[in-house]
Write an enzyme that holds these catalytic residues in place. Structure first.
Site, PDB file in Angstrom:
ATOM      1  N   CYS A 117       0.695  -1.267  -0.019  1.00 15.80           N
ATOM      2  CA  CYS A 117       0.158   0.015   0.002  1.00 15.80           C
ATOM      3  C   CYS A 117       0.796   1.263   0.093  1.00 15.80           C
ATOM      4  O   CYS A 117       0.558   2.193  -0.701  1.00 15.80           O
ATOM      5  CB  CYS A 117      -0.806   0.061   1.223  1.00 15.80           C
ATOM      6  SG  CYS A 117      -2.122   1.368   1.227  1.00 15.80           S
ATOM      7  N   CYS A 118       2.100   1.284   0.894  1.00 20.81           N
ATOM      8  CA  CYS A 118       2.704   2.363   0.852  1.00 20.81           C
ATOM      9  C   CYS A 118       3.554   2.512  -0.518  1.00 20.81           C
ATOM     10  O   CYS A 118       3.756   3.813  -1.014  1.00 20.81           O
ATOM     11  CB  CYS A 118       3.920   2.453   2.036  1.00 20.81           C
ATOM     12  SG  CYS A 118       3.100   2.553   3.600  1.00 20.81           S
ATOM     13  N   CYS A 206      -0.761   7.817   7.974  1.00 18.36           N
ATOM     14  CA  CYS A 206      -2.006   7.730   7.505  1.00 18.36           C
ATOM     15  C   CYS A 206      -2.896   7.329   8.676  1.00 18.36           C
ATOM     16  O   CYS A 206      -2.476   6.764   9.460  1.00 18.36           O
ATOM     17  CB  CYS A 206      -2.135   6.606   6.155  1.00 18.36           C
ATOM     18  SG  CYS A 206      -1.154   7.208   4.681  1.00 18.36           S
ATOM     19  N   CYS A 209      -3.462   3.760   9.749  1.00 18.75           N
ATOM     20  CA  CYS A 209      -1.999   3.197  10.293  1.00 18.75           C
ATOM     21  C   CYS A 209      -1.363   3.720  11.310  1.00 18.75           C
ATOM     22  O   CYS A 209      -0.309   3.504  11.600  1.00 18.75           O
ATOM     23  CB  CYS A 209      -0.998   2.932   8.941  1.00 18.75           C
ATOM     24  SG  CYS A 209      -1.819   1.962   7.730  1.00 18.75           S
ATOM     25  N   CYS A 234       8.193   3.063   5.681  1.00 18.52           N
ATOM     26  CA  CYS A 234       7.143   2.744   4.728  1.00 18.52           C
ATOM     27  C   CYS A 234       7.940   2.608   3.343  1.00 18.52           C
ATOM     28  O   CYS A 234       7.180   2.344   2.320  1.00 18.52           O
ATOM     29  CB  CYS A 234       6.312   3.809   4.789  1.00 18.52           C
ATOM     30  SG  CYS A 234       7.145   5.327   4.371  1.00 18.52           S
TER      31      CYS A 234
END
Length: 243
Positions: A117-118, A206, A209, A234
């Site tokens: 995702c990162c 985020c 997270c 990340c």
């Protein structure tokens, strides 16, 4: 700019003040920008404004993952107005993000880790931005993550995003500062800060997270709390994991 020796600079300036390191960074490079995450690295902008009289030369960028806290979005705009600067907002590539969400959903990181995702939301936009620069300035500090940042120098060759053909220098002026020093400075000079810090958030990323930490917890424990502490990068500073 390829003649700049980051390792030599780091050795000679390890004990210098962040203000002087930033001043020298701008002296060495015209094509340089400050990375602003919406957290306490606003100090980089404050210090740059103290040493660079022409604010049009202070280039700042921030990564908008699409998943930031509302407080962070408000803070980014507050900083823009407070210092009278332009902040280049980097967003994920639309098709890559759309395909990722279609395949994995919105919360896949809880099951298979945050790296993918990162990669889509942060690393790819950062790579796109850094490909246009010769150097960048970050707010990394050694005390942020003893497992991955304890050896961060005040300047280094960015091996994660630069190449021998297109070298990239990364300055970390706050590397030797503690969290206490950062907040003493913020209070002393009335530097704007993210209101989430007043709610127990220390390291801010985020919204899904990041969570507030308890007293005496390390500041990075609020990031990706479901993962091992050694994984709490990340990808923006993936070179740290190789040190």
């Amino acid at each position: 700019m390829s003649q700049f020796n980051a390792n030599q600079f780091a050795l000679e300036n390890d004990t210098e003040s962040p203000k002087k390191i930033i001043a020298q960074a701008f002296e060495q490079f015209d094509n340089i920008a400050i990375s602003f995450s919406g957290a306490e690295d606003v100090l980089l902008i404050e210090l740059a404004c103290k040493v660079i009289k022409d604010r049009s030369k202070i280039r700042v960028f921030s990564l908008d993952t699409g998943r930031l806290h509302p407080e962070t979005y408000r803070f980014i705009d507050k900083v823009r107005q407070h210092y009278g600067i332009t902040i280049d907002i980097m967003t994920p590539e639309h098709n890559a993000l759309q395909n990722f969400v279609r395949e994995k959903g919105l919360f896949s990181f809880f099951e298979d880790g945050h790296q993918e995702c990162c990669g889509v939301r942060k690393v790819a936009p950062l790579r796109r931005k850094l490909s246009t620069l010769d150097a960048w300035i970050t707010g990394q500090r050694k005390d942020q993550s003893p497992g991955t940042r304890n050896n961060v120098p005040v300047a280094e060759n960015d091996t994660a995003f630069g190449t021998p053909e297109s070298p990239l220098v990364k300055f970390n002026p706050l590397a030797n500062w503690s969290s206490e020093q950062v907040w003493d400075f913020i209070r002393m000079f009335d530097v704007p800060y993210n209101e989430l810090h007043e709610k127990g958030f220390t390291s801010i990323g985020c919204e899904p997270c990041t969570r507030a930490v308890l007293p005496n917890q390390h500041e990075r424990e609020g990031r990706w709390w479901w993962e091992e502490s050694t994984h709490k990068e990340c990808g923006l500073h993936s070179g740290n994991l190789q040190k």
